[in-house]
Design a protein around this motif. Structure first.
Motif, short mmCIF file in Angstrom:
data_model
loop_
_atom_site.label_atom_id
_atom_site.label_comp_id
_atom_site.label_asym_id
_atom_site.label_seq_id
_atom_site.Cartn_x
_atom_site.Cartn_y
_atom_site.Cartn_z
N PRO A 189 13.05 6.80 -5.28
CA PRO A 189 12.38 7.64 -4.26
C PRO A 189 11.94 8.99 -4.78
CG PRO A 189 14.28 6.54 -3.30
CD PRO A 189 14.33 6.26 -4.77
N ALA A 190 12.77 9.64 -5.59
CA ALA A 190 12.42 10.96 -6.12
C ALA A 190 11.22 10.88 -7.07
CB ALA A 190 13.62 11.57 -6.85
N VAL A 191 11.18 9.80 -7.87
CA VAL A 191 10.06 9.61 -8.79
C VAL A 191 8.78 9.32 -8.02
CG1 VAL A 191 9.10 8.16 -10.61
CG2 VAL A 191 11.50 8.86 -10.71
N MET A 192 8.86 8.41 -7.06
CA MET A 192 7.69 8.05 -6.28
C MET A 192 7.14 9.26 -5.51
SD MET A 192 5.44 5.87 -5.43
CE MET A 192 6.09 4.35 -6.12
N ASP A 210 0.83 -1.21 0.00
CA ASP A 210 0.00 0.00 0.00
C ASP A 210 0.86 1.26 0.00
OD1 ASP A 210 -2.41 -1.27 -0.15
OD2 ASP A 210 -2.78 -1.27 2.00
N ASP A 211 2.04 1.18 0.63
CA ASP A 211 2.93 2.34 0.70
C ASP A 211 3.50 2.73 -0.66
OD1 ASP A 211 2.55 2.71 3.39
OD2 ASP A 211 4.33 1.56 3.99
N ILE A 212 3.61 1.76 -1.55
CA ILE A 212 4.20 2.04 -2.86
C ILE A 212 3.17 1.96 -3.99
CG2 ILE A 212 6.51 1.29 -2.18
CD1 ILE A 212 5.96 -1.36 -3.61
N ARG A 213 1.92 1.83 -3.63
CA ARG A 213 0.84 1.74 -4.62
C ARG A 213 0.70 3.06 -5.39
NH1 ARG A 213 -3.91 -1.72 -4.33
NH2 ARG A 213 -5.60 -0.95 -5.70
N PHE A 223 8.98 -1.20 -11.82
CA PHE A 223 8.51 -0.97 -10.46
C PHE A 223 9.64 -0.82 -9.43
CE2 PHE A 223 4.60 -3.05 -12.16
CZ PHE A 223 3.76 -1.97 -11.98
N LYS A 224 10.74 -1.51 -9.65
CA LYS A 224 11.81 -1.48 -8.65
C LYS A 224 12.80 -0.33 -8.83
CE LYS A 224 11.78 -6.43 -7.55
NZ LYS A 224 12.59 -7.69 -7.48
N THR A 225 13.04 0.07 -10.08
CA THR A 225 14.07 1.08 -10.28
C THR A 225 13.57 2.37 -10.94
OG1 THR A 225 14.71 -0.05 -12.33
CG2 THR A 225 15.97 -0.55 -10.35
N VAL A 226 12.59 2.29 -11.83
CA VAL A 226 12.06 3.51 -12.44
C VAL A 226 11.04 4.14 -11.50
CG1 VAL A 226 10.87 4.52 -14.42
CG2 VAL A 226 12.50 2.65 -14.77
N ARG A 278 20.28 6.27 -14.36
CA ARG A 278 20.00 7.10 -13.19
C ARG A 278 20.66 6.53 -11.93
NH1 ARG A 278 15.14 6.57 -13.42
NH2 ARG A 278 14.89 4.98 -11.82
N ARG A 279 20.57 5.21 -11.76
CA ARG A 279 21.05 4.61 -10.52
C ARG A 279 22.57 4.67 -10.39
NH1 ARG A 279 19.06 0.06 -11.41
NH2 ARG A 279 20.89 -1.07 -12.10
#
Length: 293
Positions: A277-280, A114-117, A270-273, A231-232
């Motif tokens: 954190p900045a994108v989310m 739910d936190d990353i939905r 979902f894991k890297t794009v 980016r990473r």
């Protein structure tokens, strides 16, 4: 807001086309002597350099044919729009993304998921679009359904390596097609930023880094692996001006799988794009919209 990162007074650099070698015509003169009783003809020996040039031209022609065939194969799977998952409402797409996201985070609890939905409020409503969701309709799709993105693509980016659009697709050949379409003057006008092509294998990471550091980019189509790695590992791809992320989910590969059906590309999305954190944060703050094409 991300709009603060743009200026209005830029004229885009001209694209420089690489010219191909011109063909070399080799003329041979034939000499005859009517007074010669033997009626002999002079022979001209072929120049070895001419033969090398002809071989080089033939090799290039074959390479062009191979690339053209690959491009046709990549485009042959353009889907029928009526069956596109992307045509659903933001609420339905929220559920669709959540289901796909769970496949990439199998060990997470429902509470953690739910936190990353991705909330419906962060998903662009594209239900008004009734045409095909194919690349030949992409310019019209952006102009009619995503007017904010259309405006931003025609403005000059303030910072290098900070696109307003990320277009995420599953195949490098598809990236090349998307890049050509995004260069359309109806989108970029005279001031829009450059269109970056981010590949996972075809361009060295160091070349990505150098290009992004020195270029004002308006849009960056790429594979999720390339976007994530760039980016990473280097931080050269900034998300400070990012207003839209288009997920190319209607297009399917030869195995009838879309971007989020393929485990490798789904995980990278979902894991890297989107997992950045900045994108989310930008997505949840309403600064970046997710668009399903």
């Amino acid at each position: 807001m991300a709009g603060d990162d743009l200026e209005d007074d830029f004229v885009a650099d001209d694209l420089v086309a690489l010219s191909e070698d011109e063909g070399v015509n080799v003329d041979f003169e034939e000499e005859s002597n009517d007074n010669d009783n033997d009626n002999a003809h002079a022979e001209v020996a072929p120049d070895p350099s001419d033969s090398a040039i002809l071989k080089k031209r033939k090799r290039r022609e074959k390479e062009k044919e191979k690339k053209a065939k690959k491009r046709k194969l990549a485009m042959v799977n353009e889907p029928i729009p009526q069956g596109s998952i992307a045509a659903q409402s933001p609420e339905d797409l929220e559920a669709y993304l959540a289901t796909a996201q769970k496949k990439s985070f199998k060990d997470m609890s429902d509470f953690e998921l739910d936190d990353i939905r991705i909330p419906a409020s962060a998903i662009a409503d594209t239900t008004a679009w009734k045409g095909p969701r194919t690349l030949d309709q992409l310019v019209d799709f952006i102009m009619k359904i995503l007017p904010t993105l259309h405006t931003r693509l025609g403005q000059r980016p303030k910072s290098n390596g900070a696109p307003t659009l990320l277009f995420i697709t599953g195949a490098a050949l598809r990236v090349a097609d998307v890049a050509r379409i995004l260069r359309d003057k109806r989108l970029r006008g005279e001031k829009g930023g450059d269109i970056a092509k981010l590949f996972a294998k075809h361009i060295k990471l160091s070349e990505h880094v150098d290009y992004l550091r020195r270029t004002r980019v308006g849009a960056a189509p790429g594979t999720p692996v390339a976007d994530a790695a760039t980016r990473r590992l280097t931080g050269s791809l900034s998300v400070s001006a990012l207003s839209h992320i288009i997920l190319d989910v209607t297009f399917k590969d030869s195995k009838n799988r879309n971007l989020l059906d393929i485990p490798e590309t789904r995980d990278e999305v979902f894991k890297t794009v989107l997992g950045c954190p900045a994108v989310m944060k930008a997505v949840k703050d309403g600064k970046t919209k997710i668009v399903l094409l």
